[in-house]
Design an enzyme around this catalytic site. Structure first.
Site, mmCIF file in Angstrom:
data_model
loop_
_atom_site.group_PDB
_atom_site.id
_atom_site.type_symbol
_atom_site.label_atom_id
_atom_site.label_comp_id
_atom_site.label_asym_id
_atom_site.label_seq_id
_atom_site.Cartn_x
_atom_site.Cartn_y
_atom_site.Cartn_z
ATOM 1 N N ASP A 1 27.130 51.697 29.324
ATOM 2 C CA ASP A 1 26.471 50.352 28.839
ATOM 3 C C ASP A 1 27.182 50.047 27.586
ATOM 4 O O ASP A 1 27.194 50.741 26.529
ATOM 5 C CB ASP A 1 24.857 50.143 29.015
ATOM 6 C CG ASP A 1 24.549 48.712 29.198
ATOM 7 O OD1 ASP A 1 24.658 48.186 30.423
ATOM 8 O OD2 ASP A 1 24.027 48.232 28.026
ATOM 9 N N SER A 2 27.679 48.784 27.555
ATOM 10 C CA SER A 2 28.578 48.167 26.565
ATOM 11 C C SER A 2 28.340 46.747 26.297
ATOM 12 O O SER A 2 27.745 45.860 27.143
ATOM 13 C CB SER A 2 29.967 48.525 26.746
ATOM 14 O OG SER A 2 30.362 48.380 27.997
ATOM 15 N N PHE B 1 39.878 43.792 29.485
ATOM 16 C CA PHE B 1 38.902 42.919 30.209
ATOM 17 C C PHE B 1 38.063 42.297 29.529
ATOM 18 O O PHE B 1 38.207 42.621 28.079
ATOM 19 C CB PHE B 1 38.243 43.809 31.231
ATOM 20 C CG PHE B 1 37.363 44.660 31.036
ATOM 21 C CD1 PHE B 1 37.800 46.137 30.422
ATOM 22 C CD2 PHE B 1 36.062 44.826 30.703
ATOM 23 C CE1 PHE B 1 37.252 47.088 29.898
ATOM 24 C CE2 PHE B 1 35.062 45.777 30.221
ATOM 25 C CZ PHE B 1 35.928 46.896 29.799
HETATM 26 P P1 ITT Z 1 28.182 48.044 34.926
HETATM 27 O O1 ITT Z 1 26.819 47.926 34.683
HETATM 28 O O2 ITT Z 1 28.564 47.892 36.443
HETATM 29 O O3 ITT Z 1 28.957 49.301 34.403
HETATM 30 P P2 ITT Z 1 28.736 45.530 33.545
HETATM 31 O O4 ITT Z 1 30.007 44.571 33.521
HETATM 32 O O5 ITT Z 1 27.662 44.987 34.388
HETATM 33 O O6 ITT Z 1 29.175 46.786 34.583
HETATM 34 P P3 ITT Z 1 27.492 45.821 31.154
HETATM 35 O O7 ITT Z 1 26.126 45.467 31.706
HETATM 36 O O8 ITT Z 1 27.572 47.187 30.028
HETATM 37 O O9 ITT Z 1 28.508 46.303 32.420
HETATM 38 O O10 ITT Z 1 28.133 44.773 30.428
HETATM 39 C C1 ITT Z 1 29.045 44.968 29.222
HETATM 40 C C2 ITT Z 1 29.848 43.694 29.308
HETATM 41 O O11 ITT Z 1 30.496 43.685 27.976
HETATM 42 C C3 ITT Z 1 31.060 43.745 30.093
HETATM 43 O O12 ITT Z 1 30.981 42.974 31.393
HETATM 44 C C4 ITT Z 1 32.378 43.275 29.469
HETATM 45 O O13 ITT Z 1 32.439 42.067 29.433
HETATM 46 C C5 ITT Z 1 31.892 43.469 27.890
HETATM 47 N N1 ITT Z 1 32.890 44.559 27.540
HETATM 48 C C6 ITT Z 1 32.300 45.911 27.544
HETATM 49 N N2 ITT Z 1 33.077 46.666 27.032
HETATM 50 C C7 ITT Z 1 34.153 45.713 26.809
HETATM 51 C C8 ITT Z 1 35.437 45.845 26.420
HETATM 52 O O14 ITT Z 1 36.015 47.504 26.102
HETATM 53 N N3 ITT Z 1 36.411 45.132 26.080
HETATM 54 C C9 ITT Z 1 35.936 43.933 26.702
HETATM 55 N N4 ITT Z 1 34.725 43.674 27.062
HETATM 56 C C10 ITT Z 1 33.677 44.523 27.131
#
Ligand code: ITT
Length: 213
Positions: free
Chosen positions: A70-71, A153
């Site tokens: 989660d990020s 991304f």
């Molecule tokens: P999953 O829950 O299925 O893993 P998600 O896209 O919904 O996918 P998150 O809820 O963790 O994941 O959303 C984090 C968002 O933050 C993610 O959609 C990215 O756009 C952004 N993000 C996270 N890491 C990133 C990175 O390394 N570079 C750019 N954007 C990032």
């Protein structure tokens, strides 16, 4: 026998990066999408809380060790927004548009001179019958406008990591892996779990990239 592992994400950008980071450790990786696992609701209020929900759900659904991330991006002058709502800021008409999300960050910052931000990744590893383990990584930098580069991304094109001249959107994937929030959390995971590089494992980049992100 090669240990199977579920990469518990439905985000293609993350899937590629987590696949790359895992490649030297000799797991047979499969994604949550390939297994048809549903996406759990991210109801927690912290990155670790949401990563644990996702890892646990994938582990329950597959009975296999599962790694979730989660990020998000935390912008200082926006009191930490979008933070855990980073994906939600991209939602428009039921789809995700990160051009829209980056523009929103830019517009909410307005004339504020403070462009400091960091990316954060919480990685959670759930194994049947064992306590869940979580690790966190951060990378600090500044936000640029307009966004630069078409690699990576999400918010990558507007993030300039400290000490570098290229945004994450301009960098080679290997350069991002050397310093990213996800790579830092991953190295802590490797150390915490005692994983060893497997001789003969393919450390190839973007192994899982069967279709463009
Ligand atoms: P999953 O829950 O299925 O893993 P998600 O896209 O919904 O996918 P998150 O809820 O963790 O994941 O959303 C984090 C968002 O933050 C993610 O959609 C990215 O756009 C952004 N993000 C996270 N890491 C990133 C990175 O390394 N570079 C750019 N954007 C990032």
């Amino acid at each position: 026998m090669t240990q199977r592992l579920v990469i518990a994400t439905h985000n293609k950008g993350k899937l590629v990066e987590m696949g790359d980071l895992l490649a030297p450790y000799g797991f047979a990786c499969v994604s949550a999408g390939e297994l048809g696992l549903p996406e759990p609701e991210e109801t927690a209020t912290t990155f670790v809380g949401n990563a644990e929900l996702k890892a646990e759900a994938a582990m329950q659904g597959s009975n296999l060790p599962s790694l979730a991330d989660d990020s998000g991006i935390v912008v200082e002058a926006l009191d930490g927004a979008p933070g855990i709502y980073s994906a939600r800021w991209a939602e428009i008409d039921g789809k995700r548009d990160f051009g829209h999300a980056m523009k929103r960050v830019h517009e909410e910052l307005g004339a504020n001179a403070n462009r400091r931000a960091y990316f954060i990744s919480a990685l959670s590893f759930a194994e049947p019958g064992k306590p869940i383990r979580s690790f966190e990584g951060r990378v600090h930098g500044t936000l640029v406008w307009p966004p630069r580069g078409s690699r990576g991304f999400g918010y990558d094109p507007m993030f300039l990591p400290d000490g570098y001249t290229e945004t994450f959107g301009e960098m080679e994937p290997l350069a991002k892996h050397a310093i990213s929030h996800r790579a830092i959390a991953f190295m802590k995971l490797v150390e915490g779990m005692g994983w060893k590089v497997t001789p003969g494992a393919v450390p190839a980049m973007t192994l899982l990239m069967k279709e463009p992100r």
